[in-house]
Design an enzyme around this catalytic site. Sequence first.
Site, PDB file in Angstrom:
ATOM      1  N   LYS A   9       0.853  -1.193   0.000  1.00 51.28           N
ATOM      2  CA  LYS A   9       0.000   0.000   0.000  1.00 51.28           C
ATOM      3  C   LYS A   9       0.890   1.246   0.000  1.00 51.28           C
ATOM      4  O   LYS A   9       1.729   1.411   0.889  1.00 51.28           O
ATOM      5  CB  LYS A   9      -0.886  -0.024   1.263  1.00 51.28           C
ATOM      6  CG  LYS A   9      -1.685   1.238   1.498  1.00 51.28           C
ATOM      7  CD  LYS A   9      -2.580   1.078   2.729  1.00 51.28           C
ATOM      8  CE  LYS A   9      -3.228   2.386   3.126  1.00 51.28           C
ATOM      9  NZ  LYS A   9      -3.989   2.273   4.386  1.00 51.28           N
ATOM     10  N   PRO A  11      -0.077  10.221   0.251  1.00 48.15           N
ATOM     11  CA  PRO A  11       0.972   9.204   0.100  1.00 48.15           C
ATOM     12  C   PRO A  11       1.639   8.852   1.412  1.00 48.15           C
ATOM     13  O   PRO A  11       1.655   9.665   2.339  1.00 48.15           O
ATOM     14  CB  PRO A  11       1.984   9.908  -0.805  1.00 48.15           C
ATOM     15  CG  PRO A  11       1.833  11.362  -0.484  1.00 48.15           C
ATOM     16  CD  PRO A  11       0.407  11.580  -0.027  1.00 48.15           C
TER      17      PRO A  11
END
Length: 537
Positions: free
Chosen positions: A102, A122
């Site tokens: 991820k 992010p």
Amino acid sequence: MTNATATLFNYSFALTQPNAHAKVPPAIRKIVIVGGGSAGWMCAMTLAAALLPKGIQIEVLESPVVGIIGVGEGSTPWLRGFFDSLGIEESEWMPACNATYKCGITFDNWSTKPGFESYFHPFASMLDNLTMTQFVYNSTARTNGVDVHAHPNRFFIASRLAEQCLAPKPERNFPFDVWYGYHFDAVLLGQFLQKKAIERGVKYRSCHVRNVQLAENGDIAAVVTDGEDSIAADFFIDCTGFAGLLIQQALKTPYVTFSNNLFNDAAVAMPTPIGDDIPPQTISSALRNGWAWKIPLTNRYGNGYVYSSAFCSAEEAERELREHLGLLDAPTEARHLKMKTGRVTKHWNRNCVAVGLSQGFIEPLEATALLFIQRTISSFVEFLESGDVSEAAQARFNHALNEHFEGTRDYIVTHYKTNSREDTDYWRANTANANLSEPLQQLYRQWMSGKSIVGDINRQAIGKGYPVFSWYCIMSGMGIFPEPATLRAPTPVEARYRMTEIDNLLTRSASNFRKHRDVLGGIPAKTREDALQIYFW
Ligand SMILES: Cc1cc2nc3c(=O)[nH]c(=O)nc-3n(C[C@H](O)[C@H](O)[C@H](O)COP(=O)(O)OP(=O)(O)OC[C@H]3O[C@@H](n4cnc5c(N)ncnc54)[C@H](O)[C@@H]3O)c2cc1C
């Protein structure tokens, strides 16, 4: 406990190892963990690594009649440290849990501002040091009315990787480490950890705890099972989920609700098939009365709709999720769940530490719950090993966790408070929400007046939840800037950072990463050199 620490912006990551010089109080010879969900088994593994070598017994009790919550499939990058500190390789645990990498989370349709309908939060990486200054500079300039590019997606390598379904695992000659988290099947993760913990010497009993016996001084003396067994211990870890059987029900530890500014209290979940491309990101899409998660695993997507039951019924939520997923007429079964947001005032109370949902829950939007589990239990081990279990030590422990809870809560609240949807009562109520902490209000004031928010974040509890760059991402990503029509052209100095140069840097960098699905097909065992690269840059 010896720590190897790497610092990323204002995150500090501690790699824990057994401490041969620990001074665990001699009165603690047996610890009982009540609950066998992710929290119970993560605690068992952490305690086993630190305490079994010192002859302290660890036992997990799990009810055969109360199931685990069975959701919670996204993590932060900290989970990487959890497995590393236990010496468990990705090549072992990830395939066993259908896990994927991820790089962060895409937030779709939270904002209606043109150009800001979607943004990516992010996980940071070393490479971002090359573009962070530009992002923060441009964001600040835009809050001051200058028309420069300040949407976060074009500044960070992680958003490129997510967009292109690339794994956050660079080729060996790429000189930057990329910070990443995971997605995994929560049930398989529990089973994996249970097997490992038992192999490592943790005892396990399947039994329902019916009663908690208190000693004269108010400590927990024993728990009593349905079969009338009385199980005594010197210390208890409450991992009984939302029930909080020990910490809340037996010890009556006060609970602070977050429901006055986080409205969601229910969820409905269902899987969908996954194709060849596996995006290394969670997608969080705002719906009419909450938001839907989409989490890629190797064999399926996990989906769910987190909503507020004050604004829609379970049937309405299920129907909307089915519509969103294109499953209106499909026989796919839905799971309905209730949840409560808030925290106990004392995570450590007397001879009990609460870990997991029993200690509190914010909301799954940023997938932070496992991080709280990790942080709580490893911090408890540090206190134990220092030999200090005094009331003052407990107060320090609780204060630090409460700050972490409040700071994270404020970040999550910001997702809702900054929404610009006006299509339902739910979103209008979130916009109107005035129950904001003082540090959060101060941060918004600073941002709206075009000033730096760095000092406020670093000085206040909100900085204990999320680092500076995450705050810039959320405020910029949601488009919290002056109206576009009022922006003026930048001066040459203000336009100093050219987006084409940043684009080129990230395009060149992304070419060092392989397809996510291909990498997941054969995760290599880590070499010692890799491990050092991660922790000592
Ligand atoms: C909708 C939703 C989505 C989520 N998404 C995420 C996410 O993406 N990322 C993330 O990090 N977290 C997420 N979470 C949180 C995450 O699921 C939990 O933090 C995690 O699973 C730990 O749960 P737990 O072990 O504390 O509780 P549970 O899984 O509820 O386990 C409780 C355990 O206690 C035992 N027990 C209960 N009563 C008794 C008794 N009387 N006697 C004996 N045993 C007993 C049960 O048998 C069970 O084993 C989410 C939560 C929800 C509600």
